[in-house]
Design a protein around this motif. Structure first.
Motif, PDB file in Angstrom:
ATOM      1  N   MET A 146       0.862  -1.173   0.000  1.00 34.51           N
ATOM      2  CA  MET A 146       0.000   0.000   0.000  1.00 34.51           C
ATOM      3  C   MET A 146       0.895   1.218   0.000  1.00 34.51           C
ATOM      4  N   ILE A 147       0.699   2.069  -0.990  1.00 36.14           N
ATOM      5  CA  ILE A 147       1.559   3.225  -1.158  1.00 36.14           C
ATOM      6  C   ILE A 147       0.767   4.487  -0.856  1.00 36.14           C
ATOM      7  N   SER A 148       1.237   5.261   0.115  1.00 41.33           N
ATOM      8  CA  SER A 148       0.577   6.526   0.437  1.00 41.33           C
ATOM      9  C   SER A 148       1.121   7.625  -0.458  1.00 41.33           C
ATOM     10  N   ILE A 167       6.153   5.595  -6.280  1.00 42.96           N
ATOM     11  CA  ILE A 167       6.061   4.156  -6.570  1.00 42.96           C
ATOM     12  C   ILE A 167       7.447   3.540  -6.657  1.00 42.96           C
ATOM     13  N   LEU A 168       8.341   4.174  -7.382  1.00 44.15           N
ATOM     14  CA  LEU A 168       9.673   3.604  -7.590  1.00 44.15           C
ATOM     15  C   LEU A 168      10.481   3.529  -6.295  1.00 44.15           C
ATOM     16  N   GLU A 169      10.120   4.352  -5.320  1.00 42.29           N
ATOM     17  CA  GLU A 169      10.797   4.275  -4.018  1.00 42.29           C
ATOM     18  C   GLU A 169      10.474   2.973  -3.295  1.00 42.29           C
ATOM     19  N   THR A 170       9.390   2.316  -3.671  1.00 43.39           N
ATOM     20  CA  THR A 170       8.937   1.125  -2.945  1.00 43.39           C
ATOM     21  C   THR A 170       9.410  -0.186  -3.567  1.00 43.39           C
ATOM     22  N   VAL A 171       9.891  -0.163  -4.810  1.00 40.70           N
ATOM     23  CA  VAL A 171      10.246  -1.418  -5.475  1.00 40.70           C
ATOM     24  C   VAL A 171      11.596  -1.934  -4.991  1.00 40.70           C
ATOM     25  N   ASP A 173      14.380  -5.765  -5.636  1.00 35.50           N
ATOM     26  CA  ASP A 173      14.744  -6.807  -6.595  1.00 35.50           C
ATOM     27  C   ASP A 173      13.696  -7.902  -6.715  1.00 35.50           C
ATOM     28  N   GLN A 174      12.811  -7.998  -5.719  1.00 33.89           N
ATOM     29  CA  GLN A 174      11.778  -9.038  -5.736  1.00 33.89           C
ATOM     30  C   GLN A 174      10.489  -8.577  -6.426  1.00 33.89           C
ATOM     31  N   THR A 175      10.422  -7.311  -6.787  1.00 30.66           N
ATOM     32  CA  THR A 175       9.200  -6.786  -7.410  1.00 30.66           C
ATOM     33  C   THR A 175       9.180  -7.162  -8.886  1.00 30.66           C
ATOM     34  N   LYS A 176       8.163  -7.915  -9.287  1.00 28.19           N
ATOM     35  CA  LYS A 176       8.061  -8.372 -10.669  1.00 28.19           C
ATOM     36  C   LYS A 176       6.900  -7.736 -11.428  1.00 28.19           C
ATOM     37  N   LEU A 177       5.852  -7.337 -10.696  1.00 25.17           N
ATOM     38  CA  LEU A 177       4.675  -6.742 -11.321  1.00 25.17           C
ATOM     39  C   LEU A 177       4.275  -5.479 -10.569  1.00 25.17           C
ATOM     40  N   LEU A 178       3.954  -4.438 -11.309  1.00 19.86           N
ATOM     41  CA  LEU A 178       3.393  -3.213 -10.727  1.00 19.86           C
ATOM     42  C   LEU A 178       2.022  -2.992 -11.359  1.00 19.86           C
ATOM     43  N   PHE A 179       0.990  -2.908 -10.535  1.00 18.12           N
ATOM     44  CA  PHE A 179      -0.349  -2.648 -11.036  1.00 18.12           C
ATOM     45  C   PHE A 179      -0.699  -1.179 -10.798  1.00 18.12           C
ATOM     46  N   LEU A 180      -1.033  -0.477 -11.853  1.00 19.63           N
ATOM     47  CA  LEU A 180      -1.442   0.919 -11.775  1.00 19.63           C
ATOM     48  C   LEU A 180      -2.900   1.005 -12.191  1.00 19.63           C
ATOM     49  N   CYS A 181      -3.748   1.482 -11.308  1.00 15.66           N
ATOM     50  CA  CYS A 181      -5.166   1.635 -11.607  1.00 15.66           C
ATOM     51  C   CYS A 181      -5.404   3.057 -12.103  1.00 15.66           C
ATOM     52  N   SER A 182      -5.758   3.190 -13.378  1.00 11.77           N
ATOM     53  CA  SER A 182      -5.870   4.523 -13.979  1.00 11.77           C
ATOM     54  C   SER A 182      -7.020   4.570 -14.987  1.00 11.77           C
ATOM     55  N   PRO A 183      -8.078   5.299 -14.674  1.00 17.95           N
ATOM     56  CA  PRO A 183      -8.362   6.050 -13.454  1.00 17.95           C
ATOM     57  C   PRO A 183      -8.501   5.142 -12.227  1.00 17.95           C
ATOM     58  N   GLY A 184      -8.176   5.715 -11.083  1.00 16.57           N
ATOM     59  CA  GLY A 184      -8.174   4.942  -9.854  1.00 16.57           C
ATOM     60  C   GLY A 184      -9.554   4.833  -9.238  1.00 16.57           C
ATOM     61  N   ASN A 185      -9.674   3.899  -8.330  1.00 19.07           N
ATOM     62  CA  ASN A 185     -10.901   3.710  -7.558  1.00 19.07           C
ATOM     63  C   ASN A 185     -10.508   3.571  -6.089  1.00 19.07           C
ATOM     64  N   GLU A 230      10.483   3.124 -18.071  1.00 17.93           N
ATOM     65  CA  GLU A 230      11.865   3.403 -18.478  1.00 17.93           C
ATOM     66  C   GLU A 230      12.858   3.323 -17.326  1.00 17.93           C
ATOM     67  N   SER A 231      12.369   3.212 -16.117  1.00 15.16           N
ATOM     68  CA  SER A 231      13.238   3.306 -14.947  1.00 15.16           C
ATOM     69  C   SER A 231      14.251   2.156 -14.885  1.00 15.16           C
ATOM     70  N   SER A 232      15.478   2.480 -14.550  1.00  9.85           N
ATOM     71  CA  SER A 232      16.514   1.458 -14.391  1.00  9.85           C
ATOM     72  C   SER A 232      16.383   0.730 -13.060  1.00  9.85           C
ATOM     73  N   SER A 233      15.578   1.280 -12.141  1.00 13.60           N
ATOM     74  CA  SER A 233      15.423   0.663 -10.823  1.00 13.60           C
ATOM     75  C   SER A 233      14.324  -0.391 -10.793  1.00 13.60           C
ATOM     76  N   TYR A 234      13.561  -0.509 -11.875  1.00 13.05           N
ATOM     77  CA  TYR A 234      12.505  -1.515 -11.937  1.00 13.05           C
ATOM     78  C   TYR A 234      12.545  -2.217 -13.286  1.00 13.05           C
TER      79      TYR A 234
END
Length: 245
Positions: free
Chosen positions: A3-5, A23-27, A29-41, A57-61
């Protein structure tokens, strides 16, 4: 599951300012999938495509970016579908349940690079979409003109309801919407008002238990008659609870 505030309720949580950085602050090496809800609910806000690109494009993910666009037909911010040919790590999910009004056929679809789609086909159940669902879905997609007309009418009503809510002195804020619903905050009594209205046949959604959504209700935009009934009952219900307490 993370859960990202995105900050305070009047900041980037609802405005999606610099979403990708948070978002990128939270990933890791174990993060394989990022789900973005857009528009959000329930925020009803679309994530800017620039943020989606920044994550892809991020090199960190190095994983897959999945953009859930169930409500995208109500937004003027564009679809991540246009990014798929440039970014093979982006997958877009859409559905016929919202703007098409076909929730009963339970039909959604994924769009992505051939390699990713092939992987999905390798693991999906055979014949997972029945012939009747397929027929209804294909007929719907052949009638985009009807969809556009219906969405246009809904967007007009969204403004009508939003403007009406802003005029009510017990409504603290009506949040901007890129969806077919509105999120708004009451001074108090949100949960009680939600329950009482439901008992009188008008169902909105109580969102006060969700992050940054204290005293918030979420209402789906309906027909002009439905919207009038909602606004009338909302005012009557507030008056009743405010008088008692």
């Amino acid at each position: 599951m993370m859960m990202i505030s995105f900050g305070d309720p009047y900041g980037c949580f609802f405005q999606h300012t610099q979403t990708h950085k948070k978002i990128l602050e939270t990933v890791n090496d174990q993060t394989k999938l990022l789900f973005l809800c857009s528009p959000g609910n329930p925020t009803a806000k679309a994530i800017p495509l620039d943020d989606v690109v920044a994550i892809a494009e991020s090199s960190s993910y190095q994983g897959i970016v999945v953009v859930d666009e169930a409500y995208v037909d109500f937004s003027d911010k564009g679809s991540a579908v246009e990014l798929i040919t440039r970014y093979p790590n982006i997958v877009v999910l859409q559905t016929l349940s919202k703007a098409f009004g076909l929730a009963g056929i339970r039909c959604g679809f994924a769009l992505g690079s051939p390699d990713v789609i092939q992987l999905l086909n390798n693991v999906k159940a055979p014949y997972n979409v029945n012939s009747m669902t397929s027929e209804v879905a294909m007929n719907a997609l052949k009638n985009i003109g009807t969809l556009d007309k219906n969405v246009g009418t809904l967007l007009e009503q969204r403004k009508v309801v939003s403007d009406a809510l802003k005029e009510l002195d017990f409504v603290v804020q009506v949040f901007p919407s890129d969806s077919n619903f509105l999120l708004f905050r009451l001074k108090r009594f949100a949960k009680d008002i939600y329950k009482d209205m439901a008992e009188h046949g008008v169902v909105c959604r109580y969102r006060g238990t969700e992050l940054h959504c204290s005293e918030c209700l979420r209402v789906t935009v309906g027909t002009p008659e439905e919207n009038e009934s909602f606004l009338k009952l909302l005012q009557e219900t507030w008056t009743k609870f405010d008088a008692s307490g």
